[in-house]
Every structure is written in structure tokens, then in C-alpha cells.
Scaffold this active site. Structure first.
Site, PDB file in Angstrom:
ATOM      1  N   HIS A 114     -15.656   8.116 -81.618  1.00  0.00           N
ATOM      2  CA  HIS A 114     -16.879   8.355 -82.338  1.00  0.00           C
ATOM      3  C   HIS A 114     -16.188   8.430 -83.983  1.00  0.00           C
ATOM      4  CE1 HIS A 114     -18.690  10.462 -78.644  1.00  0.00           C
ATOM      5  NE2 HIS A 114     -19.232   9.592 -78.962  1.00  0.00           N
ATOM      6  N   LYS A 136     -29.025  15.075 -69.757  1.00  0.00           N
ATOM      7  CA  LYS A 136     -27.599  15.415 -69.140  1.00  0.00           C
ATOM      8  C   LYS A 136     -27.208  16.669 -69.421  1.00  0.00           C
ATOM      9  CE  LYS A 136     -26.006  10.846 -71.604  1.00  0.00           C
ATOM     10  NZ  LYS A 136     -25.436  10.393 -72.638  1.00  0.00           N
ATOM     11  N   ARG A 175     -19.326  -0.759 -77.677  1.00  0.00           N
ATOM     12  CA  ARG A 175     -17.967  -0.939 -77.144  1.00  0.00           C
ATOM     13  C   ARG A 175     -18.191  -2.331 -76.312  1.00  0.00           C
ATOM     14  NH1 ARG A 175     -18.533   4.949 -74.924  1.00  0.00           N
ATOM     15  NH2 ARG A 175     -20.685   4.194 -75.056  1.00  0.00           N
ATOM     16  N   SER A 196     -17.320  10.029 -73.804  1.00  0.00           N
ATOM     17  CA  SER A 196     -17.241  11.287 -73.709  1.00  0.00           C
ATOM     18  C   SER A 196     -17.048  11.679 -72.023  1.00  0.00           C
ATOM     19  CB  SER A 196     -18.521  12.055 -74.083  1.00  0.00           C
ATOM     20  OG  SER A 196     -18.686  11.873 -75.601  1.00  0.00           O
TER      21      SER A 196
END
Ligand code: ADP
Length: 172
Positions: free
Chosen positions: A30, A54, A103, A141
Site C-alpha cells: 500500500h 470483513k 497485483r 493484509s
């Protein structure tokens, strides 16, 4: 001239971008994107999404505090939080761009859907993608949380204030 896209004045061309995410926690991936975004945009608002389904490791306030600490050297990077629709937040903050990172192909598929949806909802906000730095393309994460829960060292994947916060959560 393509009539559907109006011309802009140099004042209007000033770009304020929002980089939205959960950032639970912020990673070096990030941070790399934020550092690069801060060179492209006049103003970059890193926005923590609060209405996520989440289960979070860090509270929104904890995440904001760590991020303020990490971003203090960047004079044009601000930290904020939002719930509800991203495009409504963009409107409120007068942002004309959304920054997202890619990504892998798996990111691309969901990012493409979100970008199309957001364009329909608010055409004035352009989604801008930056490719992840290959050094951090595998960092997420979720992976950080899994490694630290299993007793691994995540020092090379997160900024120092995040590492301190993770260690204090997992050693108490
Ligand atoms: P979300 O809850 O939306 O998945 P994240 O905080 O995980 O939020 O990610 C926010 C944005 O940052 C997404 O566009 C994601 O693709 C991007 N991102 C996450 N990790 C990396 C990384 N290692 N390198 C580059 N971009 C990343």
C-alpha cells in the site's frame, strides 16, 4: 474533438485522488502505491472503508492513527474514513480520481467491475490503476495477519508503526 468528454481548465485539471481500502493493516505494498500516487496527484486522500463485512483486526481509529504516523512525511497525503458509496465520498471530497492497485489478474477482474460501476454512478471520477511494485506484488493484509498469527516475522512487509502495533496485539 470528442464531444462526450468536456475540456478542462488548468484549475479543474488539479487532481484530487482517493485511495480507498480496508488497510487492515497498511502494508509496504500500500505504502509503495501511496508514495507513487503522491507524485502523480496534487492531493491524495487515503480513505479507510468503515462499512466492511470483513472481521477487522484493528479498529478504524487504530488504523487511522498508524497511517497518519506513516504518512507524515508526505505533505499532500491525507487520511480519512468513509462509509457508504465511494462515489458519494468522492463527490463530498471533490475528488476526480480513484486510485487502485493491481497485483495480479485476480485483482484485475474485481477492480474492472468496480471501476465500471463507479463510472456509471459518477462519470466525473476516473479510476486510475497503478501496477504493484514487483517487490510487493505478493503482499496482502490478509497474508500479514496469517503470518503473524502463526508466529512469523512480518518486519519486511509492513511499516514500522504497523509492526509495533502488530507486535503489541500478538504478544499481550
Ligand atoms: P480491500 O479491502 O479493498 O481489498 P486493501 O486495503 O486490501 O483493500 O487494498 C486496497 C487497494 O490496494 C486495492 O486496490 C488493492 O489491489 C491494492 N493493494 C493491496 N495490496 C497491494 C500491494 N501489495 N501492492 C499494490 N497494491 C496493493
Amino acid at each position: 474533438m470528442f464531444a462526450a468528454i468536456p475540456l478542462m481548465t488548468s484549475q479543474q485539471r488539479r487532481t484530487t485522488a482517493i485511495y480507498p481500502g480496508s488497510f487492515d493493516p497498511l502494508t509496504n505494498g500500500h505504502l509503495d502505491l501511496i508514495a507513487r500516487g503522491s507524485r502523480l496527484f496534487s492531493h491524495l486522500i487515503v480513505a479507510v472503508l468503515t462499512n466492511t463485512h470483513k472481521q477487522a483486526l484493528f479498529s478504524v481509529d487504530e488504523r487511522l492513527e498508524m497511517m497518519r504516523d506513516v504518512f507524515s512525511p508526505f505533505e499532500n497525503v491525507e487520511v480519512d474514513s468513509f462509509d457508504g458509496l465511494l462515489v458519494d465520498f468522492a463527490e463530498k471530497r471533490k475528488a476526480n480520481a480513484i486510485l487502485r492497485g493491481i497485483r495480479a489478474i485476480s485483482d484485475y477482474e474485481t477492480e474492472l467491475q468496480m471501476a465500471h460501476l463507479n463510472r456509471r454512478l459518477r462519470p466525473a471520477t476516473e479510476t486510475v490503476f497503478l501496477l504493484a511494485n514487483e517487490q510487493y506484488a505478493f503482499v496482502s493484509s490478509r497474508m500479514i495477519k496469517e503470518v503473524i498469527m502463526l508466529g512469523g516475522d512480518v518486519g519486511q512487509f509492513v511499516p514500522e508503526p504497523v509492526l509495533r502495533a502488530l507486535r503489541s496485539k500478538f504478544t499481550s
